[in-house]
Design a protein around this motif. Structure first.
Motif, PDB file in Angstrom:
ATOM      1  N   ALA B 126     -39.106 -21.366   3.301  1.00 45.97           N
ATOM      2  CA  ALA B 126     -38.074 -22.401   3.423  1.00 45.97           C
ATOM      3  C   ALA B 126     -37.565 -22.795   2.041  1.00 45.97           C
ATOM      4  CB  ALA B 126     -38.640 -23.618   4.147  1.00 45.97           C
ATOM      5  N   PHE B 127     -38.495 -22.981   1.081  1.00 45.28           N
ATOM      6  CA  PHE B 127     -38.068 -23.338  -0.276  1.00 45.28           C
ATOM      7  C   PHE B 127     -37.240 -22.213  -0.883  1.00 45.28           C
ATOM      8  CE2 PHE B 127     -41.505 -26.635  -0.486  1.00 45.28           C
ATOM      9  CZ  PHE B 127     -40.645 -27.674  -0.726  1.00 45.28           C
ATOM     10  N   ASP B 131     -33.393 -22.627  -2.012  1.00 42.57           N
ATOM     11  CA  ASP B 131     -33.008 -22.288  -3.372  1.00 42.57           C
ATOM     12  C   ASP B 131     -31.842 -21.296  -3.352  1.00 42.57           C
ATOM     13  OD1 ASP B 131     -33.110 -22.337  -6.090  1.00 42.57           O
ATOM     14  OD2 ASP B 131     -34.645 -20.770  -6.248  1.00 42.57           O
ATOM     15  N   ARG B 132     -31.924 -20.319  -2.441  1.00 44.81           N
ATOM     16  CA  ARG B 132     -30.884 -19.284  -2.361  1.00 44.81           C
ATOM     17  C   ARG B 132     -29.517 -19.879  -2.032  1.00 44.81           C
ATOM     18  NH1 ARG B 132     -27.265 -16.778  -2.260  1.00 44.81           N
ATOM     19  NH2 ARG B 132     -26.763 -14.641  -1.656  1.00 44.81           N
ATOM     20  N   VAL B 133     -29.496 -20.927  -1.156  1.00 37.32           N
ATOM     21  CA  VAL B 133     -28.210 -21.513  -0.786  1.00 37.32           C
ATOM     22  C   VAL B 133     -27.870 -22.717  -1.668  1.00 37.32           C
ATOM     23  CG1 VAL B 133     -28.441 -20.748   1.599  1.00 37.32           C
ATOM     24  CG2 VAL B 133     -29.142 -23.060   0.975  1.00 37.32           C
ATOM     25  N   GLY B 134     -28.707 -22.976  -2.659  1.00 45.24           N
ATOM     26  CA  GLY B 134     -28.386 -24.014  -3.627  1.00 45.24           C
ATOM     27  C   GLY B 134     -28.683 -25.429  -3.161  1.00 45.24           C
ATOM     28  N   LEU B 135     -29.698 -25.596  -2.316  1.00 46.55           N
ATOM     29  CA  LEU B 135     -30.016 -26.940  -1.820  1.00 46.55           C
ATOM     30  C   LEU B 135     -31.461 -27.319  -2.097  1.00 46.55           C
ATOM     31  CD1 LEU B 135     -28.302 -27.020   1.695  1.00 46.55           C
ATOM     32  CD2 LEU B 135     -27.537 -28.128  -0.385  1.00 46.55           C
ATOM     33  N   GLY B 155     -27.980 -25.088   8.088  1.00 44.95           N
ATOM     34  CA  GLY B 155     -27.932 -24.340   9.348  1.00 44.95           C
ATOM     35  C   GLY B 155     -28.188 -22.853   9.119  1.00 44.95           C
ATOM     36  N   ILE B 156     -27.652 -22.330   8.029  1.00 38.39           N
ATOM     37  CA  ILE B 156     -27.864 -20.921   7.698  1.00 38.39           C
ATOM     38  C   ILE B 156     -29.342 -20.669   7.403  1.00 38.39           C
ATOM     39  CG2 ILE B 156     -27.354 -19.145   5.985  1.00 38.39           C
ATOM     40  CD1 ILE B 156     -24.526 -20.428   5.772  1.00 38.39           C
TER      41      ILE B 156
END
Lengths: 272, 269
Positions: B126-127, B131-135, B155-156
């Motif tokens: 999850a982390f 991180d990948r989506v910048g959140l 959501g992604i």
């Protein structure tokens, strides 16, 4: 509708047609007539001597009731504590039973709309329709007088109230959030825990403190019929015409209710 | 990978939302599904993971036929299909982390999920995804505190943490502004490429679809009207799908936007 044409062809608009206006006037006339007739009936069966006398009697009782007998408070600590406990335990018990009933009654979570939902609705209506004093009288006959009867009376009376408000909250949830949790492959119970419960938590908290607040007030009178709490002292003092004690009890009840309203307002504003 | 055979959905009201749809999506292919409102795009996607029960026909995900599965088997197969929704459909009162982890519900028992004690590997993943989506910094925020674009990224993540083989994406950009729309579409397509995911993306914005996908399917009145490369979407084809309208502007926009889009991509990266 009430648009008509005037003599020179202009359009006239009025709020109601003449017929509608007449019907409304007749309805008002009938209403006033019924009121006057009822007034006469009541007036004919009232002993006016007692009514004219009422301010003097009320003043007399007020004189006797003041000042309150402050020393009597020592005998009230235990009953008021009982009253608070009856309300609190009764509310908790009611919530424990109301939650499953609400899920069975809500259209979108009930396992069967044809059989289980009507049964759940029946539970809601029947527990709601009987006053807690009457529940207390019944329960005292069954399990004897005391605090337990009071707790159960409050609990049973509250099931319907809590379950009704809760199932309405369940029916109003956002279905898309539930759909999204379902789409992950979650089980029925997981969908409930992750999709539905978070959405109804504010409603649940609000209902709980609201009902607790109501139950504090209801439990103060349960003692009148022998179901424990401060009402027992109240009925005892009333029967012996010990007015200074009555006024002290009323003050204590007032204080308890104000306190409970304050707490429930705090809780509600913290959650919502 | 995904194969639909004569898929039919007739609603109880008598509306025939899907009329015998045949479709084959190979592994790793991203398909855009376009068509007017009410053409059956949402129904098609929901019939695949059976949020809507298809009336007849078959859905093959790999070697498994989905329409005959019982409840337990269906849940296991749903884990292989991540879904992304139009208005994000996050559980608003849960935190970002809880929302992402809810993608693992199919793999975790009830009490573990209820106590929020997900396996450490799930939390790590999850982390990584956040991180990948910048959140990454948002993990502890409540979902309703985020902006539209941020919510869709959550959501992604929720869909991807399922480790799916297929993404079902329902109007991912319908409630987003044009720039965020592109970023989200780009993110979805990049992630599909990284992981070799097949995806079906319902989308209203034809130009946006042309920009990102390799294959476009046009749906009209519940039947496939067009199936081909995005370049083949001529005004004629669009008229067949949507009805008469001046399509020049819609199509021309794509060429002009291409340059600007890549500029935005660099800015974002």
């Amino acid at each position: 509708m009430p648009v008509s044409e005037g003599n020179s062809g202009e359009k006239i608009w009025r709020r109601r047609t003449t017929g509608e206006a007449m019907v409304r006037w007749l309805a008002w006339l009938a209403g006033v007539a019924v009121f006057v007739w009822c007034w006469n009936r009541i007036s004919a069966t009232t002993t006016w001597f007692f009514v004219w006398d009422a301010p003097r009697i009320a003043g007399d009782i007020f004189d006797r009731a003041t000042p309150p007998r402050w020393s009597y408070i020592e005998k009230l600590w235990v009953p008021i504590w009982d009253t608070l406990n009856i309300a609190t335990l009764g509310t908790i018990l009611a919530l424990l039973m109301a939650v499953p009933v609400a899920f069975l009654a809500a259209r979108n979570t009930t396992p069967s709309t044809r059989f289980i939902r009507p049964a759940a609705l029946l539970v809601i209506v029947s527990t709601r329709s009987i006053n807690s004093l009457i529940w207390a009288l019944l329960l005292i006959a069954i399990i004897g007088p005391g605090i337990l009867a009071g707790i159960l009376a409050i609990a049973i009376r509250s099931i319907g109230f809590c379950a009704k408000l809760l199932y309405e909250a369940i029916e109003e949830i956002d279905r898309k959030q539930v759909e999204a949790v379902t789409a992950t492959g979650a089980s029925r119970w997981q969908v409930m825990a992750f999709g539905i419960v978070p959405q109804i938590m504010p409603a649940f908290a609000g209902i709980s403190v609201f009902r607790w607040d109501i139950n504090i007030r209801e439990s103060t009178v349960l003692g009148l019929v022998g179901a424990g709490g401060i009402g027992l002292q109240l009925s005892g003092s009333l029967n012996t015409l010990a007015w200074p004690q009555v006024s002290l009890i009323l003050l204590v009840i007032l204080f308890a209710v104000v306190l409970s309203e304050w707490i429930s307002a705090k809780v509600r504003s913290a959650i919502i | 990978m995904l194969r639909l055979e004569k898929l039919v959905k007739t609603y109880r009201t008598g509306d025939q939302a899907l009329k015998s749809v045949d479709l084959n999506v190979p592994k790793g292919q991203v398909v855009a599904l376009i068509g007017p409102s009410g053409a059956g795009k949402s129904t098609l996607i929901r019939c695949i993971n059976r949020l809507v029960e298809p009336t007849s026909g078959k859905v093959w995900l790999g070697d498994t036929e989905l329409t005959h599965l019982g409840a337990g088997a269906l849940r296991r197969e749903r884990r292989r299909m991540g879904m992304i929704f139009q208005e994000y459909a996050l559980v608003e009162r849960l935190t970002v982390m809880e929302n992402v982890l809810s993608g693992r519900l199919g793999y975790v028992g009830f009490w573990r999920s209820f106590a929020r004690r997900f396996p450490q590997s799930d939390v790590d993943e999850a982390f990584r995804l956040l991180d990948r989506v910048g959140l990454l910094g948002m993990a502890d925020k409540r979902a309703d505190e985020l902006s539209g674009g941020q919510r869709q990224r959550v959501g992604i993540c929720r869909a991807l943490i399922q480790n799916p083989a297929l993404l079902l994406v329902d109007e991912p950009t319908a409630s987003l502004d044009p720039k965020t729309s592109r970023q989200i579409m780009r993110l979805i397509c990049e992630l599909c490429a990284e992981r070799g995911l097949a995806a079906i993306i319902n989308i209203h914005d034809v130009a946006l679809a042309q920009m990102f996908v390799a294959r476009v399917i046009g749906l009209r009145f519940g039947a496939i009207e067009f199936d081909g490369a995005p370049e083949a979407l001529t005004p004629d084809v669009l008229t067949r799908i949507y009805g008469e309208e001046d399509w020049q502007a819609t199509i021309r926009k794509v060429d002009e936007d291409e340059a600007e889009a890549s500029a935005t991509a660099e800015a974002v990266a």
